[in-house]
Each structure stands twice: as structure tokens, then as C-alpha cells.
Scaffold this active site. Structure first.
Site, PDB file in Angstrom:
ATOM      1  N   ALA A 249       0.878  -1.171   0.000  1.00 40.45           N
ATOM      2  CA  ALA A 249       0.000   0.000   0.000  1.00 40.45           C
ATOM      3  C   ALA A 249       0.903   1.205   0.000  1.00 40.45           C
ATOM      4  O   ALA A 249       2.043   1.154   0.456  1.00 40.45           O
ATOM      5  CB  ALA A 249      -0.897   0.006   1.224  1.00 40.45           C
ATOM      6  N   LYS A 250       0.331   2.260  -0.504  1.00 37.16           N
ATOM      7  CA  LYS A 250       1.108   3.494  -0.584  1.00 37.16           C
ATOM      8  C   LYS A 250       1.630   3.884   0.804  1.00 37.16           C
ATOM      9  O   LYS A 250       2.770   4.294   0.966  1.00 37.16           O
ATOM     10  CB  LYS A 250       0.203   4.590  -1.121  1.00 37.16           C
ATOM     11  CG  LYS A 250       0.934   5.583  -1.956  1.00 37.16           C
ATOM     12  CD  LYS A 250      -0.049   6.508  -2.617  1.00 37.16           C
ATOM     13  CE  LYS A 250       0.686   7.739  -3.107  1.00 37.16           C
ATOM     14  NZ  LYS A 250      -0.199   8.804  -3.471  1.00 37.16           N
ATOM     15  N   ARG A 251       0.731   3.714   1.796  1.00 36.75           N
ATOM     16  CA  ARG A 251       1.131   4.153   3.138  1.00 36.75           C
ATOM     17  C   ARG A 251       2.287   3.327   3.689  1.00 36.75           C
ATOM     18  O   ARG A 251       2.972   3.736   4.613  1.00 36.75           O
ATOM     19  CB  ARG A 251      -0.064   4.136   4.095  1.00 36.75           C
ATOM     20  CG  ARG A 251      -0.635   2.769   4.342  1.00 36.75           C
ATOM     21  CD  ARG A 251      -1.818   2.809   5.307  1.00 36.75           C
ATOM     22  NE  ARG A 251      -2.375   1.478   5.459  1.00 36.75           N
ATOM     23  CZ  ARG A 251      -3.173   0.892   4.601  1.00 36.75           C
ATOM     24  NH1 ARG A 251      -3.543   1.533   3.512  1.00 36.75           N
ATOM     25  NH2 ARG A 251      -3.603  -0.338   4.792  1.00 36.75           N
ATOM     26  N   GLY A 253       4.769   2.572   1.868  1.00 41.17           N
ATOM     27  CA  GLY A 253       5.941   2.957   1.087  1.00 41.17           C
ATOM     28  C   GLY A 253       6.183   2.094  -0.147  1.00 41.17           C
ATOM     29  O   GLY A 253       7.279   2.111  -0.698  1.00 41.17           O
TER      30      GLY A 253
END
Ligand code: GLU
Length: 288
Positions: A249-251, A253
Site C-alpha cells: 500500500a502506498k502508506r 511505502g
């Protein structure tokens, strides 16, 4: 049989390697059977879907060598289809308007001794299902409302339902989710309704997607039965994780495909590696 598969991203962010993996598996599944492959943009969330993500998604897929048949389908252009399905469920008496807000639901759950949990968290306590008909009609004219499926009543109507994950027959247990939302207050449909209607309308025979949607298939199977739609064959694949076992996930990284594309990665090699289960350093695959 002529196989038709699809990739159906929600343009609420940029794609990462997990999306590439999923799309490549679905693409290979179709093309290796000489089948069709469709691209559908699931842009029904007015607050989160963005046109610039659609452009990036298309560039990412072309970069990876994915080819699709026909025009790209946008769910935001198909709202009448979902409204029609919802009105059939209304006519069958299997949905009800829900006036609750997130905070009233949370308060009710916090106040109840036993709050049952489903695959997506605590399940809706059924407040609006129990409203007297008169109050329901009065509030419906005045207040914003979602529409929820009366899942127990629907299952009682259909009887036991099954679907196939590859060779394995699975008993659908949509009651685990409680009364799911089929049309939101801010959108005239929901993921579950739109995905079910579209897969049938587009003649999708084989759905290849991540394990995170395995449980939701029980709801889709119920909606297929209620709306007289065919049941595709499902193939849920393991999810890619990072080295710590966290979902991409983007969160967390995870690099996006756009990063890799702009950074000069070799797309043919990346696609071949993913399909052969050779994951870039720092990734692993989770689940059965
Ligand atoms: N639009 C969904 C997502 O991006 C996937 C839908 C599906 O494959 O059924 O998570």
C-alpha cells in the site's frame, strides 16, 4: 467455452506491484485460453476517484504489455444499470433505506454487549431494518439514505448458494457481512452491486483477483442469485506483501508502477518475473 476475464481497478490512487501482479494473472488466464480481456474502471466513489489516476493506470498497463478488448468501461457511466438492479431488489422487498450515519452506527455498536464482527469489521446492527413502515416512508421523503440488503431475508429466499474458487466449491455465507450497503448516500450504487451487475453485463466468465476479495464473493454470489445473473468462475490469488509481511500500500511505502515506469525499469522483465513468481527483492507473497 470462450473465457472472458477482466481487470477492474478503482482509480483512487496509483497502481503498485500488487495490482500489476493481479492484472497480469487475469490477463494471462484469458489470453492463454485465447479468451477476451476487459478493462473496467470502478470510479463510483465521487469523493476519491480521480481522472489523473485513470490516465496513469492506462499508461501503467500499456507499459506492462497488457492489451484489452474493446472500449474501456467506466462504472460512472453505467449508473442507470445499477439503479435498475436496485429497483428489482426494492420490488422484491429485499432492501431497505438506512438513515444511520457512521457515528450513530458506531455509538450503537459501542453500546451493545455483543457486537458481531464480519470480514470487514463490526456488522451493521440492523437499526433501520426494524423501523416501522410508516416512519420509514416519512423519513425516506425527508432524509438522505443509503439502501441496505436484508441479507437474512435474501438468503431465506434463495436457499444455500455455492461458488467455485478454481476447483474448490465454496458455500456462500454472506450473512457474515450483515446487511451490506447496495447504494450509498453519496453514490447511487456500491462496489458489491456494481461489480456484480457489470461482470454479468460484460459476459465475464472468469474473475481473477486478490485473496482480499474472497469473502466478498459470498455477497456477489447472493446478488447473482437474486438478480438471475450467471455465476462466473473465481480464482483468488495470494497477495503480494513487503518483506515484513505487510500488504502493499502506498502508506507502507510500496513503489508505484508509475515510479518504476519513470525510473526506467524494464517492463517485459518485470511482467515475466511476476508471472513466474520471481518477486523483486523485498517482496513476498502471502496466503494460500
Ligand atoms: N475495484 C476493486 C478494487 O480495486 C476490484 C474489484 C474486483 O476485482 O472485483 O479493489
Amino acid at each position: 467455452m470462450h473465457i472472458v476475464s477482466r481487470f477492474a481497478p478503482s482509480p483512487t490512487g496509483l497502481l503498485h506491484l500488487g495490482h500489476a501482479y493481479s492484472c497480469l494473472l487475469a490477463h494471462r488466464h484469458a489470453r492463454s485460453h485465447d479468451g477476451g480481456f476487459l478493462l473496467r474502471i470502478e470510479d463510483i466513489d465521487p469523493g476519491r476517484a480521480r481522472a489523473e489516476f485513470v490516465d496513469e493506470i492506462i499508461d501503467d498497463l500499456l507499459w506492462l504489455g497488457v492489451t484489452w478488448d474493446g472500449e474501456i468501461v467506466f462504472q460512472s457511466e453505467r449508473l442507470p444499470l445499477y439503479a435498475d438492479a436496485l429497483s428489482r431488489l426494492k420490488a422484491a422487498g429485499l432492501v431497505y433505506p438506512c438513515f444511520c450515519t457512521r457515528s450513530t452506527i458506531a455509538a450503537e455498536i459501542a453500546a451493545s454487549a455483543a457486537a458481531p464482527h464480519g470480514p470487514d469489521g463490526p456488522i451493521y446492527p440492523g437499526t433501520c431494518r426494524r423501523l416501522p413502515a410508516e416512519e420509514r416512508a416519512r423519513r425516506r421523503a425527508l432524509e438522505p439514505h443509503a439502501w441496505r440488503l436484508d441479507t437474512e431475508a435474501a438468503l431465506a429466499r434463495t436457499g444455500p448458494l455455492y461458488w467455485h474458487d478454481g476447483e474448490t466449491e465454496v458455500l456462500a455465507e454472506p450473512q457474515a457481512f450483515g446487511d451490506v450497503v447496495l447504494a450509498r448516500k453519496d453514490a447511487p450504487t456500491s462496489y458489491h452491486l456494481a461489480v456484480t451487475v457489470d461482470d454479468a453485463a460484460q459476459g465475464v466468465t472468469d474473475i481473477v483477483r486478490g485473496r482480499d476479495l474472497y469473502a466478498a464473493t459470498d455477497i456477489h454470489r447472493l446478488l447473482q442469485a437474486l438478480l438471475d445473473l450467471p455465476t462466473p468462475l473465481y480464482h483468488h490469488h495470494p497477495l503480494l506483501t513487503d518483506a515484513d509481511g505487510r500488504r502493499l500500500a502506498k502508506r507502507n511505502g510500496a513503489p508505484t508502477l508509475a515510479d518504476l515506469r519513470r525510473g526506467g525499469a524494464d517492463p517485459a522483465r518485470l511482467a515475466a518475473d511476476l508471472l513466474d513468481g520471481r518477486l523483486p527483492a523485498g517482496y513476498s507473497s502471502m496466503g494460500p
